[in-house]
Design a protein around this motif. Sequence first.
Motif, PDB file in Angstrom:
ATOM      1  N   LEU A 296     -19.199  31.039 -17.705  1.00  0.00           N
ATOM      2  CA  LEU A 296     -19.169  29.968 -18.699  1.00  0.00           C
ATOM      3  C   LEU A 296     -17.726  29.577 -19.025  1.00  0.00           C
ATOM      4  CD1 LEU A 296     -21.999  31.099 -21.157  1.00  0.00           C
ATOM      5  CD2 LEU A 296     -22.074  29.202 -19.531  1.00  0.00           C
ATOM      6  N   ARG A 297     -16.850  30.568 -19.108  1.00  0.00           N
ATOM      7  CA  ARG A 297     -15.436  30.282 -19.371  1.00  0.00           C
ATOM      8  C   ARG A 297     -14.800  29.559 -18.184  1.00  0.00           C
ATOM      9  NH1 ARG A 297     -13.115  35.609 -22.658  1.00  0.00           N
ATOM     10  NH2 ARG A 297     -14.919  35.831 -24.043  1.00  0.00           N
ATOM     11  N   ARG A 298     -15.140  30.011 -16.970  1.00  0.00           N
ATOM     12  CA  ARG A 298     -14.638  29.314 -15.776  1.00  0.00           C
ATOM     13  C   ARG A 298     -15.080  27.858 -15.775  1.00  0.00           C
ATOM     14  NH1 ARG A 298     -16.879  28.952 -10.346  1.00  0.00           N
ATOM     15  NH2 ARG A 298     -18.783  28.590 -11.544  1.00  0.00           N
ATOM     16  N   ASP A 299     -16.368  27.641 -16.061  1.00  0.00           N
ATOM     17  CA  ASP A 299     -16.903  26.286 -16.042  1.00  0.00           C
ATOM     18  C   ASP A 299     -16.230  25.412 -17.096  1.00  0.00           C
ATOM     19  OD1 ASP A 299     -18.580  27.078 -14.024  1.00  0.00           O
ATOM     20  OD2 ASP A 299     -20.350  27.295 -15.303  1.00  0.00           O
ATOM     21  N   LEU A 300     -15.978  25.997 -18.263  1.00  0.00           N
ATOM     22  CA  LEU A 300     -15.306  25.250 -19.317  1.00  0.00           C
ATOM     23  C   LEU A 300     -13.895  24.856 -18.894  1.00  0.00           C
ATOM     24  CD1 LEU A 300     -15.012  24.158 -22.181  1.00  0.00           C
ATOM     25  CD2 LEU A 300     -14.533  26.482 -22.964  1.00  0.00           C
ATOM     26  N   SER A 364     -10.078  35.046 -19.044  1.00  0.00           N
ATOM     27  CA  SER A 364     -10.900  36.177 -19.489  1.00  0.00           C
ATOM     28  C   SER A 364     -10.526  36.682 -20.874  1.00  0.00           C
ATOM     29  CB  SER A 364     -10.750  37.333 -18.488  1.00  0.00           C
ATOM     30  OG  SER A 364      -9.394  37.739 -18.393  1.00  0.00           O
ATOM     31  N   ASN A 365      -9.386  36.271 -21.400  1.00  0.00           N
ATOM     32  CA  ASN A 365      -8.861  36.879 -22.623  1.00  0.00           C
ATOM     33  C   ASN A 365      -8.962  35.983 -23.848  1.00  0.00           C
ATOM     34  OD1 ASN A 365      -7.774  39.226 -23.775  1.00  0.00           O
ATOM     35  ND2 ASN A 365      -5.704  38.386 -23.744  1.00  0.00           N
ATOM     36  N   GLU A 366      -9.609  34.834 -23.693  1.00  0.00           N
ATOM     37  CA  GLU A 366      -9.808  33.930 -24.819  1.00  0.00           C
ATOM     38  C   GLU A 366     -11.273  33.489 -24.863  1.00  0.00           C
ATOM     39  OE1 GLU A 366      -7.901  33.083 -27.195  1.00  0.00           O
ATOM     40  OE2 GLU A 366      -5.789  33.040 -26.576  1.00  0.00           O
ATOM     41  N   PRO A 367     -11.882  33.436 -26.048  1.00  0.00           N
ATOM     42  CA  PRO A 367     -13.277  32.975 -26.150  1.00  0.00           C
ATOM     43  C   PRO A 367     -13.379  31.486 -25.855  1.00  0.00           C
ATOM     44  CG  PRO A 367     -12.343  33.290 -28.332  1.00  0.00           C
ATOM     45  CD  PRO A 367     -11.321  33.805 -27.357  1.00  0.00           C
TER      46      PRO A 367
END
Length: 389
Positions: A296-300, A364-367
Amino acid sequence: MGNIADKVKAKADPTSGPKKELLRLENLDVDIPPDALVESITAEAAANDDDNSYLPFLGQIELRNAVAEHVSLIANGAVQYEGETNCVISAGGLSGILNALLATVEEGDGVLLTAPAYAGLLNRVHLAGGVPRLMPFQFNPGQSWTLDQDELRRVVENQDNHITTMLLMSPCMPTGAYLSHEDWALISELCVKYDILVVYDAAMERLLFDGRPVIHPASFPGMAERTITVGSASKELRMIGWRVGWIVGPEQLLKDIGLVSMANVVVPVGIAQRAAKQALQNSRTTMSEYVHELQLRRDLCMRELEGLPIGRPDGGWSLLLRVDTLGWRADAAAEALLEAGACVTPMTGWGTDEEAQFIRIVFSNEPRERLEGLGEIVRQALLTKAAAP
């Protein structure tokens, strides 16, 4: 002293003056904590005299057995490893990489790595006396990185390169590039034909996106006897500070690696091993939720940076943005982004001049709520300001 990430962190953490709420995208950390049980098991071990010991030198047998079972399962049962004969515990993954290289690489041996490559891997090849031979992935803006199989064959078959070892990772760091089944099939063909050893960096092998399967090189014909797997609790189990890694491979190779391990670090972290064992076993059921969040973070990030020259990571914790096509040097781009509110790492000094064209962005280190707006920061810093000459 210190590397690029240290220097960026120092700028992000001023010792005096007002502090700015910066996006921390520069270091390979993760804000998702390890399993809850890790803390209690570690605390218990810290008060246990048996865990506060130099013994056993090669790691606690319970963890070695769990690791051997884990790698056997990842390799689809193509080889059955045993903790006593096929596994050595190391003080983190990179310690394991260095120990494996020191035990198997001779002075002047060519060691093939894909590029862009993590600088820590290149440094360890040099320490072992090897000569890094870089095989670049193809950069496809907005798309996945791809391996040029014809070029791979040429690099290996060029006798001047003297390739005796391949140090490979999938997904790779820092690109998130993924080696497909076809890629591994060619790698295996070349390794068997030319008797090449694979040191497989498995630190992120299960952190894969879009349903991609884990592919282990030892599962291919002729590869079990020429594959050394080096894994770690840091990335997959989110236990960076515990410093637990492992080396798994053929018994005849592990004997030498075990001797190097004892001469190098003496013993892995005793109070961390039982927690790592339990977390590794639990990860069979807990991994999917964690990988889903990373995707989800990658996609964002991909949406935020759409239209910019970024490589799409197929796994892992980071992506690369190519800044030379925007008129920037990597170091100058990193400074401009820091002023705009985001810490990133320039890929200067990470291998070749080509890698210096990129900056690394760790997601990976930020929401996700903090990653929203990343695109605005990057565009403000790199598209609306004049690039440094």
